[in-house]
Write a protein that holds these residues in place. Structure first.
Motif, PDB file in Angstrom:
ATOM      1  N   LEU A 106       0.822  -1.243  -0.115  1.00 58.73           N
ATOM      2  CA  LEU A 106      -0.089  -0.161  -0.075  1.00 58.73           C
ATOM      3  C   LEU A 106       0.698   1.359   0.037  1.00 58.73           C
ATOM      4  N   ARG A 107       0.509   2.227  -0.486  1.00 56.27           N
ATOM      5  CA  ARG A 107       1.035   3.654  -0.263  1.00 56.27           C
ATOM      6  C   ARG A 107       1.087   4.185   1.034  1.00 56.27           C
ATOM      7  N   ARG A 108       1.891   4.816   1.303  1.00 53.93           N
ATOM      8  CA  ARG A 108       1.964   5.422   2.800  1.00 53.93           C
ATOM      9  C   ARG A 108       0.692   6.067   3.271  1.00 53.93           C
ATOM     10  N   GLN A 109       0.057   6.910   2.122  1.00 53.97           N
ATOM     11  CA  GLN A 109      -1.021   7.833   2.393  1.00 53.97           C
ATOM     12  C   GLN A 109      -2.326   6.880   2.802  1.00 53.97           C
ATOM     13  N   GLN A 110      -2.262   5.529   1.959  1.00 54.73           N
ATOM     14  CA  GLN A 110      -3.439   4.505   2.184  1.00 54.73           C
ATOM     15  C   GLN A 110      -3.190   3.939   3.607  1.00 54.73           C
ATOM     16  N   ILE A 111      -1.886   3.706   4.077  1.00 54.20           N
ATOM     17  CA  ILE A 111      -1.667   2.939   5.256  1.00 54.20           C
ATOM     18  C   ILE A 111      -2.180   4.054   6.591  1.00 54.20           C
TER      19      ILE A 111
END
Length: 134
Positions: free
Chosen positions: A68-73
């Motif tokens: 996952l992208r950092r923003q999604q996490i």
């Protein structure tokens, strides 16, 4: 308390309680593979992913950040914190359950007036479709 050794993670033995094993068996035997489950316990997430074929919206202790992208996490972490804060106050966050297509919630905290699908010791399993939004 009965405990079961599940292997190791980062060189340390991982232990599951009899309650966690019973919930994992419930999912393995009675719930379709791929059902999405929210639970607070990292041990239980491991069991549900590994032997019951369930899905979880976020398991940072198991999946590399490359999934996952950092923003999604960050967004999922915030959403799940909000979900559990609401649950602790007796509220089912249907909006967040819908966002992550949650089929079941496993918790040690009962939701007043709601009947669980399964109970073993301290762990309660609720079907999200039967819970009222608050």
């Amino acid at each position: 308390l009965n405990m079961f050794k599940m292997g190791s993670q980062n060189g340390e033995a991982t232990i599951a309680s009899a309650d966690e094993m019973a919930v994992a068996r419930f999912f393995q035997q009675r719930v379709r593979p791929g059902a999405t489950v929210l639970c607070e316990s990292a041990n239980l997430r491991r069991l549900l992913l590994g032997i019951a074929g369930a899905r979880v919206p976020l398991a940072p202790e198991f999946f590399p950040v490359s999934f996952l992208r950092r923003q999604q996490i960050l967004e999922r972490t915030s959403d799940l914190d909000e979900f559990w804060r609401g649950w602790a106050n007796g509220h089912f966050r249907a909006d967040l359950a819908k966002k992550y297509q949650v089929d079941y919630v496993v918790s040690t905290r009962a939701l007043d007036g709601q009947v669980e699908r399964f109970r073993d010791g301290a762990l309660l399993v609720y079907a999200s479709a039967s819970l009222p939004a608050r």
